[in-house]
Design a protein around this motif. Structure first.
Motif, mmCIF file in Angstrom:
data_model
loop_
_atom_site.group_PDB
_atom_site.id
_atom_site.type_symbol
_atom_site.label_atom_id
_atom_site.label_comp_id
_atom_site.label_asym_id
_atom_site.label_seq_id
_atom_site.Cartn_x
_atom_site.Cartn_y
_atom_site.Cartn_z
ATOM 1 N N ILE A 248 0.866 -1.174 0.000
ATOM 2 C CA ILE A 248 0.000 0.000 0.000
ATOM 3 C C ILE A 248 0.904 1.225 0.000
ATOM 4 C CG2 ILE A 248 -1.760 1.314 1.254
ATOM 5 C CD1 ILE A 248 -2.591 -1.395 2.559
ATOM 6 N N GLU A 249 0.600 2.157 -0.880
ATOM 7 C CA GLU A 249 1.378 3.394 -0.962
ATOM 8 C C GLU A 249 0.457 4.578 -1.183
ATOM 9 O OE1 GLU A 249 4.395 4.542 -0.459
ATOM 10 O OE2 GLU A 249 5.168 2.598 0.156
ATOM 11 N N PHE A 250 1.001 5.761 -0.947
ATOM 12 C CA PHE A 250 0.284 7.011 -1.197
ATOM 13 C C PHE A 250 0.389 7.365 -2.672
ATOM 14 C CE2 PHE A 250 1.315 7.362 3.308
ATOM 15 C CZ PHE A 250 0.125 7.839 3.835
ATOM 16 N N ASP A 251 -0.711 7.894 -3.247
ATOM 17 C CA ASP A 251 -0.650 8.391 -4.617
ATOM 18 C C ASP A 251 0.469 9.425 -4.723
ATOM 19 O OD1 ASP A 251 -2.869 6.879 -5.487
ATOM 20 O OD2 ASP A 251 -4.261 8.432 -4.791
ATOM 21 N N LYS A 252 1.105 9.464 -5.881
ATOM 22 C CA LYS A 252 2.234 10.385 -6.065
ATOM 23 C C LYS A 252 1.701 11.771 -6.459
ATOM 24 C CE LYS A 252 6.892 10.642 -7.657
ATOM 25 N NZ LYS A 252 8.047 9.824 -7.879
ATOM 26 N N ILE A 253 1.011 12.384 -5.491
ATOM 27 C CA ILE A 253 0.457 13.719 -5.647
ATOM 28 C C ILE A 253 0.633 14.460 -4.329
ATOM 29 C CG2 ILE A 253 -1.282 13.063 -7.379
ATOM 30 C CD1 ILE A 253 -3.347 13.025 -5.040
ATOM 31 N N GLU A 254 0.582 15.780 -4.385
ATOM 32 C CA GLU A 254 0.607 16.556 -3.144
ATOM 33 C C GLU A 254 -0.705 16.333 -2.412
ATOM 34 O OE1 GLU A 254 2.682 18.247 -1.340
ATOM 35 O OE2 GLU A 254 4.336 18.342 -2.768
ATOM 36 N N SER A 255 -0.651 15.791 -1.228
ATOM 37 C CA SER A 255 -1.843 15.593 -0.409
ATOM 38 C C SER A 255 -1.400 15.371 1.027
ATOM 39 C CB SER A 255 -2.661 14.388 -0.908
ATOM 40 O OG SER A 255 -1.926 13.189 -0.761
ATOM 41 N N THR A 256 -2.326 15.576 1.925
ATOM 42 C CA THR A 256 -2.059 15.287 3.325
ATOM 43 C C THR A 256 -3.160 14.382 3.830
ATOM 44 O OG1 THR A 256 -3.245 17.270 4.008
ATOM 45 C CG2 THR A 256 -0.870 17.468 3.798
ATOM 46 N N PRO A 257 -2.864 13.501 4.743
ATOM 47 C CA PRO A 257 -1.532 13.231 5.264
ATOM 48 C C PRO A 257 -0.697 12.455 4.257
ATOM 49 C CG PRO A 257 -3.089 11.688 6.203
ATOM 50 C CD PRO A 257 -3.887 12.633 5.328
ATOM 51 N N GLY A 258 0.527 12.220 4.645
ATOM 52 C CA GLY A 258 1.419 11.439 3.797
ATOM 53 C C GLY A 258 2.783 12.082 3.701
ATOM 54 N N PRO A 259 3.718 11.346 3.132
ATOM 55 C CA PRO A 259 5.083 11.849 3.005
ATOM 56 C C PRO A 259 5.174 12.917 1.904
ATOM 57 C CG PRO A 259 4.882 9.782 1.850
ATOM 58 C CD PRO A 259 3.568 10.015 2.546
ATOM 59 N N PRO A 260 6.293 13.602 1.838
ATOM 60 C CA PRO A 260 6.489 14.561 0.747
ATOM 61 C C PRO A 260 6.365 13.861 -0.614
ATOM 62 C CG PRO A 260 8.260 14.718 2.370
ATOM 63 C CD PRO A 260 7.450 13.512 2.723
ATOM 64 N N VAL A 261 5.814 14.556 -1.579
ATOM 65 C CA VAL A 261 5.601 13.955 -2.891
ATOM 66 C C VAL A 261 6.923 13.477 -3.503
ATOM 67 C CG1 VAL A 261 5.707 16.087 -4.266
ATOM 68 C CG2 VAL A 261 4.273 14.178 -5.034
ATOM 69 N N ALA A 262 8.021 14.104 -3.149
ATOM 70 C CA ALA A 262 9.329 13.733 -3.711
ATOM 71 C C ALA A 262 9.725 12.296 -3.393
ATOM 72 C CB ALA A 262 10.409 14.691 -3.208
ATOM 73 N N ILE A 263 9.246 11.740 -2.269
ATOM 74 C CA ILE A 263 9.618 10.355 -1.951
ATOM 75 C C ILE A 263 8.470 9.371 -2.180
ATOM 76 C CG2 ILE A 263 11.413 11.061 -0.335
ATOM 77 C CD1 ILE A 263 9.542 10.039 1.929
ATOM 78 N N ARG A 264 7.308 9.850 -2.573
ATOM 79 C CA ARG A 264 6.200 8.942 -2.873
ATOM 80 C C ARG A 264 6.530 8.138 -4.123
ATOM 81 N NH1 ARG A 264 0.437 11.697 -1.343
ATOM 82 N NH2 ARG A 264 1.127 12.736 0.572
ATOM 83 N N LEU A 265 5.933 6.974 -4.220
ATOM 84 C CA LEU A 265 6.200 6.068 -5.333
ATOM 85 C C LEU A 265 4.944 5.877 -6.168
ATOM 86 C CD1 LEU A 265 8.090 3.329 -3.287
ATOM 87 C CD2 LEU A 265 9.136 5.068 -4.762
ATOM 88 N N SER A 266 5.086 5.968 -7.461
ATOM 89 C CA SER A 266 3.984 5.650 -8.368
ATOM 90 C C SER A 266 3.872 4.125 -8.452
ATOM 91 C CB SER A 266 4.258 6.215 -9.758
ATOM 92 O OG SER A 266 5.347 5.515 -10.357
ATOM 93 N N PRO A 267 2.749 3.598 -8.924
ATOM 94 C CA PRO A 267 2.664 2.142 -9.107
ATOM 95 C C PRO A 267 3.786 1.589 -9.988
ATOM 96 C CG PRO A 267 0.477 3.101 -9.214
ATOM 97 C CD PRO A 267 1.456 4.259 -9.176
ATOM 98 N N GLY A 268 4.188 2.333 -11.015
ATOM 99 C CA GLY A 268 5.287 1.886 -11.868
ATOM 100 C C GLY A 268 6.605 1.821 -11.126
ATOM 101 N N GLU A 269 6.852 2.788 -10.255
ATOM 102 C CA GLU A 269 8.079 2.782 -9.452
ATOM 103 C C GLU A 269 8.066 1.630 -8.456
ATOM 104 O OE1 GLU A 269 9.366 7.471 -9.311
ATOM 105 O OE2 GLU A 269 7.538 6.868 -8.230
ATOM 106 N N VAL A 270 6.903 1.331 -7.887
ATOM 107 C CA VAL A 270 6.786 0.173 -6.991
ATOM 108 C C VAL A 270 7.121 -1.099 -7.759
ATOM 109 C CG1 VAL A 270 5.176 -1.246 -5.650
ATOM 110 C CG2 VAL A 270 5.140 1.255 -5.403
#
Length: 189
Positions: A138-160
């Motif tokens: 489970i990961e956070f969408d790679k968009i600016e949103s809260t809560p969650g980590p900074p978008v710079a370290i979020r992973l897209s499904p392709g990156e996962v």
């Protein structure tokens, strides 16, 4: 004083639809689940309902206080089938080789990748999963949103997928599980 893991004390459990997540986990009464970087164990406690008396939940985290809180909670709830252990998931996971049916990494892979230990952790997950076992991330969408980590370290499904498939997994599918979260399901080959 030892430095706490990045996400110590945070849980994504309230940010996802548990019905969708547990449908994807597809836990059976005798399943063995590994909850990697479990924190205080919200997913582990919920999973105990699905695995019954003959299953087992291995819940591991580097955060000692979280593991102690989970042990206390499991004891108070009479959940002896939860084995909570302090472990550095990037180095060595406690379960034996090929002993786990399902592994869950709930909103932690981005931190492991940012710390440069994702390959080690995923290699350990591959070691402990049975052939044909499932890895659910489970990961956070790679968009600016809260809560969650900074978008710079979020992973897209392709990156996962790029991180996970070299470790011996095939992607099955991606599904949204919350307003800003998604789940990727893999099978161990």
């Amino acid at each position: 004083m030892a430095q706490l893991p990045v996400a110590a004390g945070k849980s994504s459990f309230d940010l996802v639809d548990p019905q969708k997540v547990f449908a994807e986990l597809n836990l059976q009464p005798d399943s063995v689940l590994l909850d990697v970087a479990c924190g205080v164990g919200n997913y582990a406690v919920a999973a105990a309902e699905f695995i019954g008396e003959h299953g087992m939940v291995h819940a591991v985290d580097l955060w000692t206080e979280g593991i102690e809180a989970l042990r206390t909670r499991a004891r108070e709830l009479g959940l002896s089938r939860i084995r909570a252990e302090v472990a550095d998931v990037g180095r060595r996971l406690p379960p034996a080789d090929a002993s786990v049916d399902v592994a869950l990494l709930a909103t932690v892979l981005h931190d492991l990748a940012a710390d440069g230990v994702a390959a080690g952790a995923l290699g350990e997950v591959a070691r402990v999963l049975k052939p044909g076992g499932r890895l659910v991330i489970i990961e956070f969408d790679k968009i600016e949103s809260t809560p969650g980590p900074p978008v710079a370290i979020r992973l897209s499904p392709g990156e996962v997928e790029d991180l996970v498939t070299p470790c011996g997994f095939l992607e099955e599918h991606v599904v949204p599980v919350g307003p800003n979260t998604y789940l990727v399901k893999f099978v161990r080959v």
